[in-house]
Design an enzyme around this catalytic site. Structure first.
Site, short mmCIF file in Angstrom:
data_model
loop_
_atom_site.label_atom_id
_atom_site.label_comp_id
_atom_site.label_asym_id
_atom_site.label_seq_id
_atom_site.Cartn_x
_atom_site.Cartn_y
_atom_site.Cartn_z
N ASP A 1 26.43 11.47 35.84
CA ASP A 1 26.33 12.89 35.45
C ASP A 1 26.50 13.01 33.93
O ASP A 1 27.15 13.96 33.45
CB ASP A 1 27.34 13.78 36.19
CG ASP A 1 26.94 15.26 36.11
OD1 ASP A 1 25.88 15.57 35.51
OD2 ASP A 1 27.67 16.10 36.65
N ASN B 1 17.50 20.65 34.33
CA ASN B 1 18.01 21.84 33.62
C ASN B 1 17.78 21.75 32.11
O ASN B 1 18.70 21.83 31.31
CB ASN B 1 19.48 22.13 33.97
CG ASN B 1 20.43 21.01 33.60
OD1 ASN B 1 20.02 19.88 33.37
ND2 ASN B 1 21.71 21.31 33.54
O1 DOR Z 1 29.60 19.62 34.14
C1 DOR Z 1 28.41 19.76 34.38
N1 DOR Z 1 27.49 19.70 33.41
N2 DOR Z 1 28.03 19.98 35.65
C2 DOR Z 1 26.77 20.29 35.96
O2 DOR Z 1 26.52 20.47 37.13
C3 DOR Z 1 25.76 20.44 34.91
C4 DOR Z 1 26.11 19.67 33.72
C5 DOR Z 1 25.31 20.04 32.49
O3 DOR Z 1 24.10 20.18 32.56
O4 DOR Z 1 25.93 20.11 31.40
ZN ZN Z 2 24.57 17.07 36.56
#
Ligand code: DOR
Ligand code: ZN
Length: 430
Positions: A307, A96
């Site tokens: 994450d 992303n």
């Molecule tokens: O909290 C999140 N941040 N969840 C996600 O799925 C994407 C991520 C982001 O790209 O900041």
């Molecule tokens: Zn993520």
């Protein structure tokens, strides 16, 4: 380029090593692992690892490096430096970005840039759908050929089930894992935190657990009908753990990950409209945290991923409803695992390493995650008993959005060695 790591407690779950041993590294590779090695003479760096653990470099299969497009939050250089001080030697970054990692050129860009300025190994993850729009499949074969280690629309669900089914079929053909972000956006509606007592108390719109669980169930079913493996990202609810446990028992090729915040924090941390606790999926309740720990212990949850989701202060220093989702993760993940799982008797150190290096390597098909002879020397030396207080101002990440500022944790990284090169020496990033 010779290193001798002396007298450390070597733990290498893959090779069943758990003993006081020396490790000799030459030209970037592990040459020998034995007791009392003597390689004196010539130019050599000797690392005294007495009373420390010497383990395979950690592997994070889910992070956001923000390059290209959002370099004000993080870039490949700062992100990999943040990873290195956290003990990670290999990381897989989500697509992303802007542009999205949905074509060969962007994959190439990340690989080249990571070689040039990155201090750890970087493996791009490609998009499932073009532009993460959920409308049309990305060129999965082209992405695989370019070098992605998996595909994901992370941050968004592929809401169209037929498209997800086709993605699984293609990915299976190209032998690349699908990493599913499970979130039914029709159920999320305008929600910004977990739905329950705290959302009512704070007057914020809640997100039902069903938003996650409906999609976990769907994706498990699609994996079963296609025979394609699926990996469920950032599992946060009791129900999701139960669905995955049941699917595994039936023989479905499903694996999953959780993140440190889902076994350490509840939605109570959102109190005071704390935007550093705003994350997607949202922090849940005590019951969910207990279920996540149980899932980690019984093996339902295979992986702990960070994450790592850096955001600029201006994207967090706003009303809760408007704040960005995400927590920076690299620099606290290992200590959170040691403090909340190993010290509490939920996992052994071996099991923690299984979930932070062996399993992610296996799921992504990386020849990593162990201390093998003639393998690249990706090694970390850690003090599992050293306590410290988290200070976000000391983070290497460009972003500081962590709910752990001021927490006392146990477990520090003293050396990080990537391909035989010392990146962190005596807790100092070089
Ligand atoms: O909290 C999140 N941040 N969840 C996600 O799925 C994407 C991520 C982001 O790209 O900041
Ligand atoms: Zn993520």
């Amino acid at each position: 380029m010779r290193i001798l790591i002396k007298n450390g407690h070597v733990i290498d779950p893959q090779n069943n090593r758990d003993d006081i041993l020396d490790i000799y590294v030459e030209n970037g590779m592990i040459v020998e692992i034995e007791k009392n090695l003597d390689y004196s003479g010539g130019e050599i760096e000797v690392i005294d690892a007495k009373d420390k653990l010497v383990v395979p470099g950690l592997i994070d299969m889910h992070c956001h490096l923000r390059e290209p497009g959002y370099e004000y939050k993080e870039d490949i250089e700062s992100g990999t430096r943040s990873a290195a001080v956290g003990g990670f030697t290999s990381i897989a970054c989500m697509p992303n970005t802007n542009p999205v990692i949905d074509n060969q050129a962007i994959v190439e860009y990340i690989k080249v840039k990571a070689k040039k300025v990155g201090v750890v190994n970087v493996y791009p993850i490609g998009a499932i759908t073009k532009g993460l729009k959920g409308e049309e499949l990305a060129e999965i074969g082209e992405l695989k050929f370019a070098g992605v280690v998996g595909i994901s629309d992370d941050g968004k669900s592929v809401m169209n089930s037929a498209l997800m089914r086709r993605a699984l079929q293609y990915a299976h053909m190209f032998d690349t894992p699908v990493i599913a972000h499970c979130e039914d956006i029709t159920l999320v509606d305008e929600g910004v935190m977990n739905e329950g007592y705290m959302s009512t108390y704070l007057g914020l719109k809640g997100i039902t657990r069903a938003a996650e669980e409906v999609m976990v169930a769907r994706d498990v079913i699609l994996s079963e009908v296609t025979g394609a493996p699926i990996h469920i990202a950032h599992v946060s609810t009791e129900g999701a753990v139960a669905i995955i446990r049941h699917a595994k028992a039936r023989g479905v090729k499903v694996t999953c990950e959780t993140c440190p915040h889902y076994f350490t924090l509840t939605d109570k941390v959102v109190d005071g409209y704390n935007t550093n606790a705003k994350i997607n999926p949202p922090l849940r309740t005590e019951k969910d945290v207990e279920a996540i720990k149980k899932g980690l212990k019984d093996g339902t949850i295979d992986v702990i991923a960070t994450d790592h989701a850096p955001h600029h202060i201006d994207e967090k220093n706003v009303e809760f409803n408007k704040a960005a989702n995400g927590i920076v993760g690299f620099e606290t993940a290992l200590a959170l695992g040691i403090t909340y799982l190993v010290d509490k008797g939920i996992l052994t150190m071996q099991q923690l390493l299984q979930k932070m290096c062996v399993n992610p390597a296996n799921i992504l098909g990386l020849n990593k995650g162990s201390l093998g002879i003639n393998k690249p020397a990706d090694i970390v030396v850690i003090d599992k008993n050293e306590e410290y207080v988290v200070d976000v101002n000391k983070f290497q990440s460009k972003s500081k959005n962590s709910p752990y500022h001021g927490y006392s944790l146990k477990g520090t990284v003293h050396f990080t060695i990537v391909g035989g090169k010392v990146i962190v020496r005596q807790k100092v990033l070089l």
